[in-house]
Write a protein that holds these residues in place. Structure first.
Motif, PDB file in Angstrom:
ATOM      1  N   SER A 279       0.798  -1.228   0.000  1.00 31.62           N
ATOM      2  CA  SER A 279       0.000   0.000   0.000  1.00 31.62           C
ATOM      3  C   SER A 279       0.831   1.279   0.000  1.00 31.62           C
ATOM      4  CB  SER A 279      -0.895   0.016   1.242  1.00 31.62           C
ATOM      5  OG  SER A 279      -0.095   0.102   2.405  1.00 31.62           O
ATOM      6  N   GLY A 280       2.115   1.170   0.306  1.00 31.29           N
ATOM      7  CA  GLY A 280       2.945   2.360   0.434  1.00 31.29           C
ATOM      8  C   GLY A 280       2.807   3.053   1.777  1.00 31.29           C
ATOM      9  N   THR A 281       2.007   2.487   2.684  1.00 31.99           N
ATOM     10  CA  THR A 281       1.876   3.048   4.030  1.00 31.99           C
ATOM     11  C   THR A 281       3.240   3.029   4.709  1.00 31.99           C
ATOM     12  OG1 THR A 281      -0.346   2.083   4.183  1.00 31.99           O
ATOM     13  CG2 THR A 281       0.686   2.786   6.256  1.00 31.99           C
ATOM     14  N   SER A 282       3.599   4.130   5.344  1.00 37.86           N
ATOM     15  CA  SER A 282       4.845   4.145   6.116  1.00 37.86           C
ATOM     16  C   SER A 282       4.635   4.937   7.395  1.00 37.86           C
ATOM     17  CB  SER A 282       5.999   4.715   5.297  1.00 37.86           C
ATOM     18  OG  SER A 282       5.775   6.074   5.034  1.00 37.86           O
ATOM     19  N   VAL A 283       5.417   4.553   8.403  1.00 36.71           N
ATOM     20  CA  VAL A 283       5.341   5.204   9.703  1.00 36.71           C
ATOM     21  C   VAL A 283       6.653   4.941  10.429  1.00 36.71           C
ATOM     22  CG1 VAL A 283       4.280   3.216  10.901  1.00 36.71           C
ATOM     23  CG2 VAL A 283       3.854   5.545  11.739  1.00 36.71           C
ATOM     24  N   ASP A 284       7.038   5.872  11.269  1.00 37.88           N
ATOM     25  CA  ASP A 284       8.227   5.695  12.095  1.00 37.88           C
ATOM     26  C   ASP A 284       7.792   5.207  13.474  1.00 37.88           C
ATOM     27  OD1 ASP A 284       9.803   6.536  10.018  1.00 37.88           O
ATOM     28  OD2 ASP A 284      10.032   8.576  10.775  1.00 37.88           O
ATOM     29  N   ILE A 285       8.498   4.179  13.962  1.00 37.08           N
ATOM     30  CA  ILE A 285       8.140   3.509  15.205  1.00 37.08           C
ATOM     31  C   ILE A 285       9.360   3.474  16.131  1.00 37.08           C
ATOM     32  CG2 ILE A 285       7.407   1.297  16.195  1.00 37.08           C
ATOM     33  CD1 ILE A 285       6.172   0.672  13.435  1.00 37.08           C
TER      34      ILE A 285
ATOM     35  N   VAL B  81       3.101   8.928  20.956  1.00 41.03           N
ATOM     36  CA  VAL B  81       1.901   8.876  20.103  1.00 41.03           C
ATOM     37  C   VAL B  81       1.933   9.997  19.073  1.00 41.03           C
ATOM     38  CG1 VAL B  81      -0.618   9.096  20.116  1.00 41.03           C
ATOM     39  CG2 VAL B  81       0.522   7.696  21.856  1.00 41.03           C
ATOM     40  N   THR B  82       2.303  11.187  19.488  1.00 39.54           N
ATOM     41  CA  THR B  82       2.362  12.324  18.569  1.00 39.54           C
ATOM     42  C   THR B  82       3.387  12.084  17.467  1.00 39.54           C
ATOM     43  OG1 THR B  82       1.667  13.852  20.304  1.00 39.54           O
ATOM     44  CG2 THR B  82       2.816  14.801  18.400  1.00 39.54           C
ATOM     45  N   ARG B  83       4.557  11.604  17.839  1.00 38.79           N
ATOM     46  CA  ARG B  83       5.614  11.355  16.820  1.00 38.79           C
ATOM     47  C   ARG B  83       5.169  10.292  15.818  1.00 38.79           C
ATOM     48  NH1 ARG B  83      11.461  10.898  19.309  1.00 38.79           N
ATOM     49  NH2 ARG B  83      12.004  11.056  17.115  1.00 38.79           N
ATOM     50  N   ILE B  84       4.585   9.206  16.316  1.00 44.15           N
ATOM     51  CA  ILE B  84       4.116   8.151  15.413  1.00 44.15           C
ATOM     52  C   ILE B  84       3.036   8.712  14.485  1.00 44.15           C
ATOM     53  CG2 ILE B  84       2.830   5.979  15.300  1.00 44.15           C
ATOM     54  CD1 ILE B  84       4.293   5.169  17.934  1.00 44.15           C
ATOM     55  N   SER B  85       2.080   9.398  15.045  1.00 45.10           N
ATOM     56  CA  SER B  85       0.960   9.943  14.275  1.00 45.10           C
ATOM     57  C   SER B  85       1.428  10.895  13.183  1.00 45.10           C
ATOM     58  CB  SER B  85      -0.013  10.662  15.211  1.00 45.10           C
ATOM     59  OG  SER B  85      -1.074  11.238  14.509  1.00 45.10           O
ATOM     60  N   HIS B  86       2.381  11.756  13.509  1.00 44.92           N
ATOM     61  CA  HIS B  86       2.873  12.746  12.532  1.00 44.92           C
ATOM     62  C   HIS B  86       3.694  12.131  11.400  1.00 44.92           C
ATOM     63  CE1 HIS B  86       2.359  16.395  15.422  1.00 44.92           C
ATOM     64  NE2 HIS B  86       1.220  15.927  14.983  1.00 44.92           N
ATOM     65  N   THR B  87       4.195  10.908  11.600  1.00 43.38           N
ATOM     66  CA  THR B  87       4.988  10.285  10.539  1.00 43.38           C
ATOM     67  C   THR B  87       4.170   9.369   9.643  1.00 43.38           C
ATOM     68  OG1 THR B  87       5.699   8.362  11.867  1.00 43.38           O
ATOM     69  CG2 THR B  87       7.076  10.378  11.957  1.00 43.38           C
ATOM     70  N   LEU B  88       2.896   9.130   9.971  1.00 42.32           N
ATOM     71  CA  LEU B  88       2.055   8.251   9.152  1.00 42.32           C
ATOM     72  C   LEU B  88       1.828   8.874   7.775  1.00 42.32           C
ATOM     73  CD1 LEU B  88       0.186   5.748   8.874  1.00 42.32           C
ATOM     74  CD2 LEU B  88      -1.656   7.207   9.769  1.00 42.32           C
ATOM     75  N   SER B  89       2.112   8.098   6.737  1.00 41.83           N
ATOM     76  CA  SER B  89       1.852   8.576   5.382  1.00 41.83           C
ATOM     77  C   SER B  89       1.521   7.386   4.488  1.00 41.83           C
ATOM     78  CB  SER B  89       3.063   9.336   4.818  1.00 41.83           C
ATOM     79  OG  SER B  89       4.168   8.474   4.683  1.00 41.83           O
ATOM     80  N   GLY B  90       1.018   7.680   3.320  1.00 44.99           N
ATOM     81  CA  GLY B  90       0.646   6.616   2.383  1.00 44.99           C
ATOM     82  C   GLY B  90       1.099   6.924   0.984  1.00 44.99           C
ATOM     83  N   GLY B  91       1.294   5.858   0.210  1.00 45.40           N
ATOM     84  CA  GLY B  91       1.808   6.000  -1.145  1.00 45.40           C
ATOM     85  C   GLY B  91       0.790   6.401  -2.164  1.00 45.40           C
TER      86      GLY B  91
END
Length: 151
Positions: free
Chosen positions: A31-37, A141-151
């Protein structure tokens, strides 16, 4: 008393320290979904959600994170959220044209869901963590949420 203080320090230090560490990227190839964890916080894989993605949990099992992508059927964020039938008593809700965020407390845990809407997929992160540790988890939670993106 001293033992309780030591336990409290350990519980508070782990998430707070994680907020300052570097994050590891996770990407869903389909899906191109990416996130920093924060990899030192969510250390154990815990399964697979519906659609594409992965579930992680902390080593002690008290918190978990799901990264998920599901096909976008053309629903608006509001319609998609309504169809998921969220539990009553949502404390925080923001619905915009391209995303939604909802959060509340259930059984002593805060649950936080954010979904971003792309043309082909809905890209989501779902995080559950102890309500008594809210302040320590806010930065994570804020850092994870702000890095969520999709292709």
């Amino acid at each position: 008393m001293m033992k309780n203080a030591a336990i409290l320090i350990v519980l508070c230090a782990m998430p707070a320290a994680a907020g300052a560490e570097s994050l590891s990227s996770y990407r869903i190839p389909e899906s191109g979904t990416s996130v920093d964890i924060p990899a030192s916080v969510f250390t154990d894989e815990a399964g697979r959600p519906d659609g594409y993605g992965v579930q992680y949990r902390t080593g002690d099992g008290r918190a978990d994170l799901t990264v998920q992508a599901v096909p976008n059927d053309g629903s608006s964020p509001a319609a998609f959220l309504a169809r998921k039938n969220p539990p009553p008593g949502i404390i925080y809700q923001r619905v915009a044209p391209r995303f939604f965020v909802v959060s509340s407390t259930r059984r002593g845990k805060i649950w936080y869901d954010r979904c971003n809407f792309g043309s082909r997929y809905v890209h989501c992160v779902l995080i559950n963590y102890p309500a008594v540790e809210k302040r320590q988890w806010d930065a994570i939670v804020t850092r994870i949420s702000h890095t969520l993106s999709g292709g």
